[in-house]
Design a protein around this motif. Structure first.
Motif, PDB file in Angstrom:
ATOM      1  N   LEU A  79       0.721  -1.026  -0.205  1.00  0.00           N
ATOM      2  CA  LEU A  79       0.081   0.167   0.026  1.00  0.00           C
ATOM      3  C   LEU A  79       0.690   1.174  -0.039  1.00  0.00           C
ATOM      4  N   THR A  80       1.761   1.389   0.800  1.00  0.00           N
ATOM      5  CA  THR A  80       2.654   2.428   0.859  1.00  0.00           C
ATOM      6  C   THR A  80       3.598   2.856  -0.597  1.00  0.00           C
ATOM      7  N   VAL A  81       3.798   1.549  -1.385  1.00  0.00           N
ATOM      8  CA  VAL A  81       4.270   1.523  -2.514  1.00  0.00           C
ATOM      9  C   VAL A  81       3.606   2.253  -3.611  1.00  0.00           C
ATOM     10  N   LEU A  82       2.226   1.626  -3.183  1.00  0.00           N
ATOM     11  CA  LEU A  82       1.333   2.283  -4.347  1.00  0.00           C
ATOM     12  C   LEU A  82       0.958   3.793  -4.261  1.00  0.00           C
ATOM     13  N   ASP A  83       0.964   4.068  -2.832  1.00  0.00           N
ATOM     14  CA  ASP A  83       0.630   5.519  -2.521  1.00  0.00           C
ATOM     15  C   ASP A  83       1.784   6.552  -2.815  1.00  0.00           C
ATOM     16  N   TYR A  84       3.107   6.016  -2.668  1.00  0.00           N
ATOM     17  CA  TYR A  84       4.281   6.895  -2.833  1.00  0.00           C
ATOM     18  C   TYR A  84       4.786   6.807  -4.219  1.00  0.00           C
ATOM     19  N   LEU A  85       4.451   5.954  -5.234  1.00  0.00           N
ATOM     20  CA  LEU A  85       4.966   5.890  -6.467  1.00  0.00           C
ATOM     21  C   LEU A  85       3.973   6.548  -7.530  1.00  0.00           C
ATOM     22  N   TRP A  86       2.807   6.206  -7.036  1.00  0.00           N
ATOM     23  CA  TRP A  86       1.518   6.910  -8.004  1.00  0.00           C
ATOM     24  C   TRP A  86       1.310   8.336  -7.704  1.00  0.00           C
ATOM     25  N   ARG A  87       1.651   9.053  -8.513  1.00  0.00           N
ATOM     26  CA  ARG A  87       1.541  10.693  -8.352  1.00  0.00           C
ATOM     27  C   ARG A  87       0.880  11.472  -9.297  1.00  0.00           C
ATOM     28  N   ASN A  88      -0.294  11.649  -9.119  1.00  0.00           N
ATOM     29  CA  ASN A  88      -1.128  12.619  -9.781  1.00  0.00           C
ATOM     30  C   ASN A  88      -1.190  11.929 -11.105  1.00  0.00           C
ATOM     31  N   GLY A  89      -1.541  10.577 -11.203  1.00  0.00           N
ATOM     32  CA  GLY A  89      -1.555   9.686 -12.352  1.00  0.00           C
ATOM     33  C   GLY A  89      -0.516   9.336 -13.339  1.00  0.00           C
ATOM     34  N   LYS A  90       0.701   9.524 -12.658  1.00  0.00           N
ATOM     35  CA  LYS A  90       1.762   9.375 -13.042  1.00  0.00           C
ATOM     36  C   LYS A  90       2.737   8.332 -12.235  1.00  0.00           C
ATOM     37  N   VAL A  91       3.696   7.675 -12.958  1.00  0.00           N
ATOM     38  CA  VAL A  91       4.194   6.568 -12.096  1.00  0.00           C
ATOM     39  C   VAL A  91       5.863   6.596 -12.773  1.00  0.00           C
ATOM     40  N   PRO A  92       7.051   6.412 -12.171  1.00  0.00           N
ATOM     41  CA  PRO A  92       8.153   6.003 -12.657  1.00  0.00           C
ATOM     42  C   PRO A  92       8.048   5.599 -14.096  1.00  0.00           C
ATOM     43  N   GLN A  93       9.144   5.976 -14.909  1.00  0.00           N
ATOM     44  CA  GLN A  93       8.790   5.500 -16.262  1.00  0.00           C
ATOM     45  C   GLN A  93       9.513   3.997 -16.220  1.00  0.00           C
ATOM     46  N   TRP A  94      10.341   3.546 -15.507  1.00  0.00           N
ATOM     47  CA  TRP A  94      10.658   2.128 -15.233  1.00  0.00           C
ATOM     48  C   TRP A  94      11.178   1.826 -13.861  1.00  0.00           C
ATOM     49  N   ILE A  95      10.647   0.738 -13.299  1.00  0.00           N
ATOM     50  CA  ILE A  95      10.884   0.139 -12.131  1.00  0.00           C
ATOM     51  C   ILE A  95      11.633  -1.136 -12.072  1.00  0.00           C
ATOM     52  N   ASN A  96      12.883  -1.489 -11.667  1.00  0.00           N
ATOM     53  CA  ASN A  96      13.387  -2.805 -11.562  1.00  0.00           C
ATOM     54  C   ASN A  96      12.958  -3.318 -10.335  1.00  0.00           C
ATOM     55  N   VAL A  97      12.506  -4.739 -10.470  1.00  0.00           N
ATOM     56  CA  VAL A  97      12.189  -5.304  -9.338  1.00  0.00           C
ATOM     57  C   VAL A  97      12.992  -6.606  -9.001  1.00  0.00           C
ATOM     58  N   GLN A  98      13.652  -6.708  -7.951  1.00  0.00           N
ATOM     59  CA  GLN A  98      14.367  -7.793  -7.551  1.00  0.00           C
ATOM     60  C   GLN A  98      14.450  -8.294  -5.911  1.00  0.00           C
ATOM     61  N   VAL A  99      14.257  -9.591  -5.855  1.00  0.00           N
ATOM     62  CA  VAL A  99      14.456 -10.003  -4.497  1.00  0.00           C
ATOM     63  C   VAL A  99      15.861  -9.718  -4.024  1.00  0.00           C
ATOM     64  N   SER A 100      16.039  -9.094  -2.789  1.00  0.00           N
ATOM     65  CA  SER A 100      17.163  -8.311  -2.421  1.00  0.00           C
ATOM     66  C   SER A 100      17.607  -9.423  -1.165  1.00  0.00           C
ATOM     67  N   ARG A 101      16.744  -9.694  -0.329  1.00  0.00           N
ATOM     68  CA  ARG A 101      17.079 -10.356   0.987  1.00  0.00           C
ATOM     69  C   ARG A 101      15.977 -11.093   1.537  1.00  0.00           C
ATOM     70  N   CYS A 102      16.094 -11.916   2.548  1.00  0.00           N
ATOM     71  CA  CYS A 102      14.808 -12.295   3.229  1.00  0.00           C
ATOM     72  C   CYS A 102      14.867 -12.501   4.675  1.00  0.00           C
ATOM     73  N   ASP A 103      13.852 -12.822   5.368  1.00  0.00           N
ATOM     74  CA  ASP A 103      14.127 -13.402   6.583  1.00  0.00           C
ATOM     75  C   ASP A 103      13.014 -14.488   6.918  1.00  0.00           C
TER      76      ASP A 103
END
Length: 152
Positions: free
Chosen positions: A72-96
């Motif tokens: 929810l924070t990701v969606l609220d933070y990155l969606w701005r005025n109907g715009k989003v970053p032109q690209w977003i690299n997605v990668q698992v970086s670690r785990c617990d």
């Protein structure tokens, strides 16, 4: 781009990411996520085009209270005025034991009009150190410990 469409694109990028990454790591990757948002990861000194917008003073660092973030924070933070970053690299970086931590490395340019049918997301496997990969045969020599190679 609607916020719902952005959410669908994020879910599509995450779909299969854990299974794909699990093939390359020794860690047991949970299907519950927390996100590490990295913004302004592009060179944005060129002139803006069309509806592009940048937020040059927007900063998130390792000590930011936003990270790790919920979906929810990701969606609220990155969606701005109907715009989003032109690209977003997605990668698992670690785990617990409870979460897989997904790094979202984001372009600094935001737009409502993207040239990608699947939105801005580009999923990839973990960063593989040279000693884990045989470039001649193009295969993984042995599985990676995410938490070992991604120590800060």
């Amino acid at each position: 781009m609607t916020k719902e469409h952005f959410k669908e694109n994020l879910e599509k990028a995450l779909d299969g990411l854990i299974e794909f990454t699990q093939e390359m790591v020794i860690n047991k990757l949970p299907h519950q996520y927390k996100f590490i948002i990295k913004i302004n990861c592009s060179y944005d000194g060129n002139e803006l085009e069309n509806d592009e917008e940048i937020f040059p003073h927007d900063k998130i660092d390792a000590a930011s209270s936003i990270n790790p973030a919920s979906e929810l924070t990701v969606l609220d933070y990155l969606w701005r005025n109907g715009k989003v970053p032109q690209w977003i690299n997605v990668q698992v970086s670690r785990c617990d034991d409870n979460f897989s931590y997904i790094t979202l490395e984001c372009c600094g340019r935001y737009s409502a009009f993207l040239n990608h049918k699947d939105g801005p997301f580009r999923a990839s496997g973990p960063s593989i150190p040279y000693r884990y990969f045989d470039p001649v045969n193009e295969k993984l020599l042995h599985k990676i410990d995410l938490n070992e190679i991604n120590k800060d």
